[in-house]
Design a protein around this motif. Structure first.
Motif, PDB file in Angstrom:
ATOM      1  N   GLY A   1       0.797  -1.216   0.000  1.00 29.83           N
ATOM      2  CA  GLY A   1       0.000   0.000   0.000  1.00 29.83           C
ATOM      3  C   GLY A   1       0.834   1.272   0.000  1.00 29.83           C
ATOM      4  N   ARG A   2       2.109   1.141   0.320  1.00 27.58           N
ATOM      5  CA  ARG A   2       2.989   2.313   0.334  1.00 27.58           C
ATOM      6  C   ARG A   2       4.031   2.258  -0.784  1.00 27.58           C
ATOM      7  NH1 ARG A   2       6.399   3.008   4.408  1.00 27.58           N
ATOM      8  NH2 ARG A   2       6.497   0.802   5.023  1.00 27.58           N
ATOM      9  N   PHE A   3       4.447   1.055  -1.148  1.00 26.30           N
ATOM     10  CA  PHE A   3       5.471   0.881  -2.174  1.00 26.30           C
ATOM     11  C   PHE A   3       4.844   0.336  -3.455  1.00 26.30           C
ATOM     12  CE2 PHE A   3       9.434   0.148   0.714  1.00 26.30           C
ATOM     13  CZ  PHE A   3       9.102   1.284   1.434  1.00 26.30           C
ATOM     14  N   THR A   4       5.417   0.737  -4.572  1.00 29.86           N
ATOM     15  CA  THR A   4       4.973   0.265  -5.880  1.00 29.86           C
ATOM     16  C   THR A   4       6.181  -0.246  -6.651  1.00 29.86           C
ATOM     17  OG1 THR A   4       3.268   1.991  -5.912  1.00 29.86           O
ATOM     18  CG2 THR A   4       3.743   0.875  -7.984  1.00 29.86           C
ATOM     19  N   ILE A   5       6.013  -1.375  -7.321  1.00 31.97           N
ATOM     20  CA  ILE A   5       7.104  -1.931  -8.117  1.00 31.97           C
ATOM     21  C   ILE A   5       6.696  -1.983  -9.579  1.00 31.97           C
ATOM     22  CG2 ILE A   5       6.366  -4.334  -7.759  1.00 31.97           C
ATOM     23  CD1 ILE A   5       9.396  -5.047  -7.698  1.00 31.97           C
ATOM     24  N   SER A   6       7.630  -1.642 -10.441  1.00 30.20           N
ATOM     25  CA  SER A   6       7.368  -1.695 -11.874  1.00 30.20           C
ATOM     26  C   SER A   6       8.602  -2.237 -12.586  1.00 30.20           C
ATOM     27  CB  SER A   6       7.002  -0.312 -12.413  1.00 30.20           C
ATOM     28  OG  SER A   6       8.052   0.601 -12.194  1.00 30.20           O
TER      29      SER A   6
ATOM     30  N   ASP B   1      13.220  -4.880 -23.672  1.00 26.43           N
ATOM     31  CA  ASP B   1      14.513  -5.112 -24.285  1.00 26.43           C
ATOM     32  C   ASP B   1      15.049  -6.437 -23.753  1.00 26.43           C
ATOM     33  OD1 ASP B   1      17.436  -3.025 -24.850  1.00 26.43           O
ATOM     34  OD2 ASP B   1      17.221  -5.193 -25.021  1.00 26.43           O
ATOM     35  N   SER B   2      15.297  -7.379 -24.644  1.00 21.82           N
ATOM     36  CA  SER B   2      15.696  -8.724 -24.203  1.00 21.82           C
ATOM     37  C   SER B   2      17.052  -8.737 -23.509  1.00 21.82           C
ATOM     38  CB  SER B   2      15.723  -9.672 -25.404  1.00 21.82           C
ATOM     39  OG  SER B   2      16.661  -9.226 -26.361  1.00 21.82           O
ATOM     40  N   ALA B   3      17.850  -7.700 -23.714  1.00 20.14           N
ATOM     41  CA  ALA B   3      19.184  -7.679 -23.112  1.00 20.14           C
ATOM     42  C   ALA B   3      19.309  -6.678 -21.971  1.00 20.14           C
ATOM     43  CB  ALA B   3      20.225  -7.357 -24.180  1.00 20.14           C
ATOM     44  N   ARG B   4      18.235  -5.970 -21.695  1.00 23.83           N
ATOM     45  CA  ARG B   4      18.296  -4.962 -20.636  1.00 23.83           C
ATOM     46  C   ARG B   4      16.924  -4.816 -20.015  1.00 23.83           C
ATOM     47  NH1 ARG B   4      16.763   0.233 -20.473  1.00 23.83           N
ATOM     48  NH2 ARG B   4      17.764   1.651 -19.021  1.00 23.83           N
ATOM     49  N   ASN B   5      16.816  -5.192 -18.784  1.00 25.17           N
ATOM     50  CA  ASN B   5      15.559  -5.059 -18.057  1.00 25.17           C
ATOM     51  C   ASN B   5      15.751  -4.081 -16.900  1.00 25.17           C
ATOM     52  OD1 ASN B   5      14.188  -8.474 -18.236  1.00 25.17           O
ATOM     53  ND2 ASN B   5      14.785  -7.030 -19.811  1.00 25.17           N
ATOM     54  N   THR B   6      14.689  -3.431 -16.497  1.00 26.17           N
ATOM     55  CA  THR B   6      14.762  -2.529 -15.356  1.00 26.17           C
ATOM     56  C   THR B   6      13.666  -2.847 -14.350  1.00 26.17           C
ATOM     57  OG1 THR B   6      13.359  -0.870 -16.408  1.00 26.17           O
ATOM     58  CG2 THR B   6      15.736  -0.671 -16.761  1.00 26.17           C
ATOM     59  N   VAL B   7      13.955  -2.557 -13.117  1.00 24.11           N
ATOM     60  CA  VAL B   7      12.948  -2.696 -12.067  1.00 24.11           C
ATOM     61  C   VAL B   7      13.060  -1.477 -11.160  1.00 24.11           C
ATOM     62  CG1 VAL B   7      14.497  -4.132 -10.649  1.00 24.11           C
ATOM     63  CG2 VAL B   7      12.041  -4.124 -10.185  1.00 24.11           C
ATOM     64  N   ASP B   8      11.949  -0.795 -10.975  1.00 24.02           N
ATOM     65  CA  ASP B   8      11.901   0.401 -10.145  1.00 24.02           C
ATOM     66  C   ASP B   8      11.037   0.156  -8.920  1.00 24.02           C
ATOM     67  OD1 ASP B   8      11.829   2.845 -12.876  1.00 24.02           O
ATOM     68  OD2 ASP B   8      13.445   1.654 -12.006  1.00 24.02           O
ATOM     69  N   LEU B   9      11.421   0.774  -7.842  1.00 34.88           N
ATOM     70  CA  LEU B   9      10.655   0.705  -6.604  1.00 34.88           C
ATOM     71  C   LEU B   9      10.320   2.118  -6.182  1.00 34.88           C
ATOM     72  CD1 LEU B   9       9.601  -1.311  -4.414  1.00 34.88           C
ATOM     73  CD2 LEU B   9      11.647  -0.698  -3.094  1.00 34.88           C
ATOM     74  N   ARG B  10       9.045   2.436  -6.193  1.00 40.84           N
ATOM     75  CA  ARG B  10       8.582   3.738  -5.734  1.00 40.84           C
ATOM     76  C   ARG B  10       8.145   3.565  -4.279  1.00 40.84           C
ATOM     77  NH1 ARG B  10       8.207   9.386  -6.532  1.00 40.84           N
ATOM     78  NH2 ARG B  10       6.428  10.078  -5.288  1.00 40.84           N
ATOM     79  N   MET B  11       8.762   4.327  -3.396  1.00 36.81           N
ATOM     80  CA  MET B  11       8.492   4.205  -1.969  1.00 36.81           C
ATOM     81  C   MET B  11       7.846   5.492  -1.469  1.00 36.81           C
ATOM     82  SD  MET B  11      12.018   2.324  -0.780  1.00 36.81           S
ATOM     83  CE  MET B  11      13.057   3.697  -1.271  1.00 36.81           C
ATOM     84  N   ASP B  12       6.587   5.400  -1.072  1.00 32.61           N
ATOM     85  CA  ASP B  12       5.862   6.544  -0.531  1.00 32.61           C
ATOM     86  C   ASP B  12       5.616   6.358   0.964  1.00 32.61           C
ATOM     87  OD1 ASP B  12       3.936   6.535  -3.566  1.00 32.61           O
ATOM     88  OD2 ASP B  12       5.574   7.899  -3.025  1.00 32.61           O
ATOM     89  N   SER B  13       5.299   7.458   1.603  1.00 35.85           N
ATOM     90  CA  SER B  13       4.996   7.425   3.045  1.00 35.85           C
ATOM     91  C   SER B  13       6.065   6.651   3.815  1.00 35.85           C
ATOM     92  CB  SER B  13       3.623   6.782   3.285  1.00 35.85           C
ATOM     93  OG  SER B  13       2.611   7.467   2.573  1.00 35.85           O
ATOM     94  N   LEU B  14       7.284   6.999   3.553  1.00 37.27           N
ATOM     95  CA  LEU B  14       8.383   6.286   4.194  1.00 37.27           C
ATOM     96  C   LEU B  14       8.387   6.494   5.699  1.00 37.27           C
ATOM     97  CD1 LEU B  14      11.112   6.893   1.511  1.00 37.27           C
ATOM     98  CD2 LEU B  14      10.482   4.650   2.432  1.00 37.27           C
ATOM     99  N   LYS B  15       8.802   5.446   6.403  1.00 39.66           N
ATOM    100  CA  LYS B  15       8.864   5.456   7.857  1.00 39.66           C
ATOM    101  C   LYS B  15      10.301   5.173   8.307  1.00 39.66           C
ATOM    102  CE  LYS B  15       4.266   3.315   8.004  1.00 39.66           C
ATOM    103  NZ  LYS B  15       3.475   2.155   8.499  1.00 39.66           N
ATOM    104  N   PRO B  16      10.639   5.559   9.508  1.00 33.34           N
ATOM    105  CA  PRO B  16      11.994   5.258  10.004  1.00 33.34           C
ATOM    106  C   PRO B  16      12.319   3.764   9.945  1.00 33.34           C
ATOM    107  CG  PRO B  16      10.970   6.898  11.395  1.00 33.34           C
ATOM    108  CD  PRO B  16       9.915   6.446  10.428  1.00 33.34           C
TER     109      PRO B  16
END
Length: 123
Positions: free
Chosen positions: A64-69, A74-89
């Motif tokens: 509910g706070r983090f999103t992954i995409s 591209d068969s030779a280059r993949n990416t993965v992003d992590l969007r982190m909202d409402s971060l906590k200590p």
């Protein structure tokens, strides 16, 4: 498979941050990509993964706070992003990018890891 992570840093409670990871190499056997995190003295734990079929798994503490995409067009280059909202200590940790190969014949999985990137959330 080689992984290169970027992002991370120091933010305040409630703020957002984005982690990115680029995977290069032979990606045809990679079944999932995602992020794990580790606090000093503790085991590395799952944050979120996204499978090639689009399915996702999140740790309960970030759901509910983090999103992954991912982008695997591209068969030779993949990416993965992590969007982190409402971060906590308690999100403070070293975050590691992961790519997992799965061999359907041998039923063996191989994990590849990027270098860790520090995320620090102040209270």
């Amino acid at each position: 498979v080689q992984l290169q992570a970027s992002g991370g840093g120091f933010v305040k409670n409630g703020e957002s941050l984005r982690l990115s990871c680029e995977a290069t190499g032979i990606m045809s056997k990679v079944n999932s990509m995602g992020w794990y995190r580790q606090v000093l003295g503790k085991e590395r734990g799952l944050v979120a993964i996204r499978r090639r079929d689009g399915g996702t798994v999140f740790s309960g503490s970030v759901k509910g706070r983090f999103t992954i995409s991912t982008d695997n067009r591209d068969s030779a280059r993949n990416t993965v992003d992590l969007r982190m909202d409402s971060l906590k200590p308690e999100d403070t940790a070293v975050y590691f990018c992961n790519a997992q190969e799965y061999d359907g014949t041998t039923h063996q999985a191989t994990d590849y890891w990027g270098q860790g990137t520090q995320v620090t959330v102040s209270s």
